[in-house]
Design an enzyme around this catalytic site. Structure first.
Site, mmCIF file in Angstrom:
data_model
loop_
_atom_site.group_PDB
_atom_site.id
_atom_site.type_symbol
_atom_site.label_atom_id
_atom_site.label_comp_id
_atom_site.label_asym_id
_atom_site.label_seq_id
_atom_site.Cartn_x
_atom_site.Cartn_y
_atom_site.Cartn_z
ATOM 1 N N HIS A 93 55.576 -62.516 104.879
ATOM 2 C CA HIS A 93 55.322 -62.903 103.393
ATOM 3 C C HIS A 93 53.804 -63.129 103.156
ATOM 4 O O HIS A 93 53.190 -62.751 102.319
ATOM 5 C CB HIS A 93 56.178 -64.084 102.936
ATOM 6 C CG HIS A 93 55.971 -64.448 101.760
ATOM 7 N ND1 HIS A 93 56.544 -63.677 100.420
ATOM 8 C CD2 HIS A 93 55.217 -65.616 101.059
ATOM 9 C CE1 HIS A 93 56.197 -64.534 99.306
ATOM 10 N NE2 HIS A 93 55.319 -65.283 99.834
ATOM 11 N N PHE A 98 50.366 -75.097 95.897
ATOM 12 C CA PHE A 98 51.157 -74.928 97.326
ATOM 13 C C PHE A 98 50.039 -75.241 98.355
ATOM 14 O O PHE A 98 48.972 -74.705 98.320
ATOM 15 C CB PHE A 98 51.565 -73.421 97.234
ATOM 16 C CG PHE A 98 52.637 -73.391 98.157
ATOM 17 C CD1 PHE A 98 53.991 -73.513 98.118
ATOM 18 C CD2 PHE A 98 52.591 -72.682 99.470
ATOM 19 C CE1 PHE A 98 55.157 -73.675 99.052
ATOM 20 C CE2 PHE A 98 53.505 -72.604 100.317
ATOM 21 C CZ PHE A 98 54.680 -73.063 100.027
ATOM 22 N N ALA A 103 45.532 -71.557 100.046
ATOM 23 C CA ALA A 103 45.837 -71.617 101.096
ATOM 24 C C ALA A 103 47.167 -70.976 101.601
ATOM 25 O O ALA A 103 48.262 -71.618 101.223
ATOM 26 C CB ALA A 103 45.826 -72.928 101.979
ATOM 27 N N ILE A 122 49.395 -69.870 104.726
ATOM 28 C CA ILE A 122 49.562 -70.187 106.219
ATOM 29 C C ILE A 122 50.767 -69.341 106.543
ATOM 30 O O ILE A 122 51.858 -69.356 106.071
ATOM 31 C CB ILE A 122 50.000 -71.644 106.443
ATOM 32 C CG1 ILE A 122 48.491 -72.437 105.987
ATOM 33 C CG2 ILE A 122 50.138 -71.843 108.006
ATOM 34 C CD1 ILE A 122 48.831 -73.804 106.081
ATOM 35 N N PHE A 177 49.407 -66.739 94.850
ATOM 36 C CA PHE A 177 49.742 -65.438 94.245
ATOM 37 C C PHE A 177 49.199 -65.450 92.690
ATOM 38 O O PHE A 177 49.179 -64.420 92.126
ATOM 39 C CB PHE A 177 51.161 -65.073 94.550
ATOM 40 C CG PHE A 177 51.609 -63.685 93.872
ATOM 41 C CD1 PHE A 177 51.295 -62.658 94.927
ATOM 42 C CD2 PHE A 177 52.420 -63.526 92.787
ATOM 43 C CE1 PHE A 177 51.599 -61.470 94.273
ATOM 44 C CE2 PHE A 177 52.649 -61.858 92.535
ATOM 45 C CZ PHE A 177 52.223 -60.904 92.992
ATOM 46 N N GLU A 178 49.356 -66.735 91.972
ATOM 47 C CA GLU A 178 49.208 -66.917 90.732
ATOM 48 C C GLU A 178 47.791 -66.807 90.149
ATOM 49 O O GLU A 178 47.408 -66.798 89.072
ATOM 50 C CB GLU A 178 49.906 -67.875 90.160
ATOM 51 C CG GLU A 178 51.629 -67.959 90.050
ATOM 52 C CD GLU A 178 52.335 -67.984 91.459
ATOM 53 O OE1 GLU A 178 53.395 -67.393 91.626
ATOM 54 O OE2 GLU A 178 51.695 -68.786 92.435
ATOM 55 N N ARG A 196 39.211 -75.533 108.475
ATOM 56 C CA ARG A 196 38.480 -74.979 107.673
ATOM 57 C C ARG A 196 38.264 -75.608 106.251
ATOM 58 O O ARG A 196 37.980 -74.913 105.087
ATOM 59 C CB ARG A 196 39.155 -73.394 107.468
ATOM 60 C CG ARG A 196 38.638 -72.425 108.731
ATOM 61 C CD ARG A 196 39.529 -71.236 108.430
ATOM 62 N NE ARG A 196 39.240 -70.521 109.931
ATOM 63 C CZ ARG A 196 39.808 -70.628 110.952
ATOM 64 N NH1 ARG A 196 40.248 -71.979 111.281
ATOM 65 N NH2 ARG A 196 39.435 -69.960 112.116
ATOM 66 N N THR A 250 57.963 -64.826 108.637
ATOM 67 C CA THR A 250 57.989 -63.525 108.108
ATOM 68 C C THR A 250 56.571 -63.041 107.705
ATOM 69 O O THR A 250 55.820 -63.725 108.027
ATOM 70 C CB THR A 250 58.739 -63.378 107.007
ATOM 71 O OG1 THR A 250 58.166 -64.111 105.956
ATOM 72 C CG2 THR A 250 60.048 -64.249 106.949
#
Length: 166
Positions: free
Chosen positions: A89, A23, A81, A83, A58-59, A128, A87
């Site tokens: 999240h 992602f 990353a 971003i 997250f994985e 970055r 929301t």
């Protein structure tokens, strides 16, 4: 008094696992290239490095945790990353992942480097994950460079320090 400090030592006893989130792949590929470039500049052989791709940030802890359980892995470099969107999240992902990396490192006794960008926008993420090692000093009110390269160097320092501790 004895002072112990890790150095950029290429003699890694064990393999290095790099876990990369797909992602935001444009950014994470740049982080990976920075890390690989740093390892090569420090004399780490490509044969010591394994790269694992996961769907998102997250994985990463699932795979890093599995690698840390294996004796052949000396340490893990996590690259992702996150971003900020509309929301909260991103805050939940960042908190969960950072806490898990800290826990995994403490429990395994092996370093897990936090190469996950947590940016407010794409421009920050691009800055970055730059191709060049530019300014990397927040006191200069700028942070340009490559977090993947920074974390690769930090991983080598930590592996060297851990070998000195025994």
């Amino acid at each position: 008094m004895t002072v112990f400090e890790g150095k950029l030592n290429p003699s890694v006893s064990g393999r290095i696992g790099i876990v990369v989130a797909r992602f935001n792949e444009t950014i994470t590929n740049r982080l990976l290239q920075g890390a690989l470039k740093k390892f090569a500049a420090c004399g780490v052989s490509e044969e010591c490095i394994d790269v694992f791709y996961v769907p998102g940030t997250f994985e990463i802890p699932t795979v890093s945790g599995k690698l840390l359980q294996k004796a052949e892995y000396a340490g893990v470099l996590a690259l992702g990353a996150v971003i900020k969107g509309e929301t909260s999240h991103d805050e939940h992902i960042n908190r969960a992942v950072s806490l898990m990396f800290a826990k995994q490192g403490a429990e395994s006794g092996k370093p897990v480097m936090f190469g996950v960008l947590t940016c407010n926008n794409v421009e920050q993420a691009l800055a970055r994950s730059a191709e060049d090692d530019a300014v990397q000093d927040k006191t200069q009110k700028a942070h340009l460079g490559n977090k993947g390269a920074d974390c690769a160097g930090a991983l080598l320092e930590m592996l060297d320090l851990m070998s000195k501790i025994g």
